[in-house]
Design a protein around this motif. Structure first.
Motif: not given
Length: 379
Positions: A138-145, A194-199, A173-176
Motif C-alpha cells: 500500500n505504501d507504493l500508492y504514494q506519489r514519490d514511492a 503504474l503512474d509513478n513508473a510513467r512519471f 523519490a523515496t524508498i517506501k
C-alpha cells in the motif's frame, strides 16, 4: 552385516588410501553441488520478473511477439489491456510498465535500474509480498514511492532503508518498501505504481510493456491463450510456466552460461571418477595377498566383488555426508551476500546419486583386477 564388518576392517587397515578416497569424493561432490546450486540461483534470477511478481502459474502474460525472453521487452498498445477483457474466459487484466531509469544517491553515486510499475492494490508485477521486509504494498500508492532491494546495498555502495530519499531520473523519490531476495539478472529492480513508473521514466501513456491476464476459474489456460493469440496482432500470449522456460532457454543458449557450468560439473565428475577409481585400484594392488588368501580359503569372485563394492558404498556415504555439511556451511556463508543456494531434497538426492556413480563406478577398476587374480600366484 558380516561383509560390512570385513569391508570396514579393510578400510581402517589402509587409512591413507581410505582418507584419499574420501577426500576425492568430498572435493568432487562439493564442487558439483556448488556449481549446480549457483546455476539454480542464476536461473531463478533470469526469470526474476516473474518470480518476484504477485502473479500465479495460472496467469497469462501478453508480450510483444518479437521476444521469447521476459527480460527483453518492447512497448505494446495499452488498449490491449482493456480489450482483452472482452474475450470469453478472461476474469481480469492488469497493465505493467517496465522502464529504464537512473538513480542518484548523496555523494553522486549513480546507477541504472529497471522500474517495474503496476496498479494497486494487487500490484501484480510485484514486489511479491513474501519478499517485503520493510513497508507494505500500500505504501507504493504514494506519489514519490519506490521499492529497493536489500542485497543491492553493497553493489550500489549505499545502505538502503525505508524512508531513504534519492533522485530518480533527476526527480525526487523515496524508498517506501524494502525487499529481500527480489533480485534481477544483471540489473536492479525498483517497484512502484503504474503512474509513478510513467512519471519517472517518461514512458508513453498509451503504451505498456506487459498485460497480465487472470482467467475465470475452470477455464483452461491453453484454450484462453489460443483465443488471445487469434484475436490480437503483434503480441503473443504466454502461459507463465512456458514463458519461464523460454526465457531460461534463450539466456542459457545466448550467454553460454549452461555450457560453462555444465563443463565444470562434467569435469568434476570425470576427475572424481578416475581419482577414486585409481586410488581404489592402487589399494587393491597393495592388498593382493589378502584378497588372494580369501579366494584360496574358498571366497568366490562374487564375495570379493561384493566386498570391494561395499567399501566403495561406505566411502560414498561418508564422503557424501561430509560434502553436504560443507555445502551447508557454504550456503550459510554466501547467503549474507545475497547468493541464495537452495539445497533441497531434489538436489541432495541428485548429489547422492552422483556420489554413488563416482565411487561405485570407480571401484570397478579394482573389481576387474581382483576377479582375475589366481590364488596360487600370491604364494
Amino acid at each position: 552385516m558380516a561383509i560390512i564388518g570385513t569391508a570396514l576392517k579393510f578400510m581402517i587397515f589402509d587409512k591413507p588410501k581410505s582418507i584419499g578416497v574420501i577426500i576425492g569424493i568430498v572435493i568432487s561432490i562439493f564442487l558439483i553441488g556448488q556449481q549446480l546450486g549457483t546455476l539454480r540461483y542464476l536461473t531463478s534470477l533470469m526469470s526474476g520478473l516473474i518470480v518476484n511478481s504477485n502473479s500465479t502459474d495460472q496467469d497469462i502474460w501478453i508480450l510483444d511477439n518479437s521476444t521469447n525472453n521476459v527480460n527483453t521487452l518492447s512497448k505494446i498498445d495499452g488498449r490491449i489491456a482493456r480489450e482483452v477483457k472482452s474475450i470469453e474466459g478472461v476474469q481480469e487484466s492488469y497493465s505493467v510498465v517496465i522502464a529504464n531509469a537512473s538513480i542518484t544517491f548523496d555523494g553522486s553515486k549513480t546507477s541504472p535500474v529497471n522500474l517495474v510499475g503496476s496498479d494497486g492494490p494487487f500490484f501484480v508485477a510485484g514486489p511479491n509480498v513474501s519478499k517485503i521486509i520493510q513497508g507494505s504494498l500500500n505504501d507504493l500508492y504514494q506519489r514519490d514511492a519506490i521499492s529497493a532491494e536489500y542485497f543491492n546495498s553493497k553493489n550500489l555502495g549505499v545502505e538502503l532503508h525505508a524512508g531513504q530519499m534519492l533522485e530518480l531520473n533527476n526527480k525526487a523519490a523515496t524508498i517506501k518498501v524494502l525487499t529481500k531476495n527480489a533480485q534481477a539478472f544483471g540489473g536492479f529492480y525498483m517497484y512502484t505504481s503504474l503512474d509513478n513508473a510513467r512519471f519517472y521514466s517518461g514512458f508513453p501513456n498509451d503504451k505498456i510493456s506487459i498485460v497480465v491476464v487472470k482467467a475465470i476459474p475452470g477455464v483452461a489456460t491453453n484454450v484462453l491463450v489460443n483465443r488471445i493469440n487469434k484475436t490480437f496482432y503483434g503480441v503473443k500470449a504466454w502461459p507463465v510456466s512456458e514463458l519461464k522456460k523460454s526465457t531460461l532457454s534463450e539466456i542459457l543458449v545466448t550467454s553460454n552460461i549452461g555450457v560453462s557450468f555444465g563443463s565444470l560439473v562434467l569435469f568434476a565428475m570425470i576427475s572424481g571418477f578416475f581419482i577414486i577409481g585409481l586410488t581404489l585400484y592402487s589399494s587393491a594392488l597393495d592388498r593382493l595377498v589378502d584378497y588372494g588368501t580369501l579366494k584360496a580359503i574358498g571366497a568366490t569372485n562374487g564375495f570379493v566383488t561384493r566386498l570391494i563394492l561395499t567399501q566403495a558404498f561406505l566411502f560414498a556415504i561418508i564422503g557424501f555426508l561430509i560434502a553436504i555439511a560443507l555445502l551447508i556451511l557454504f550456503k550459510n556463508a554466501v547467503a549474507g551476500a545475497g547468493l541464495i543456494i537452495n539445497l533441497d531434497w531434489q538436489l541432495s538426492l541428485l548429489l547422492l546419486a552422483v556420489t554413488l556413480v563416482i565411487s561405485v563406478g570407480g571401484s570397478l577398476f579394482a573389481v576387474v583386477k581382483i576377479s582375475r587374480l589366481e590364488p596360487a600366484s600370491i604364494f
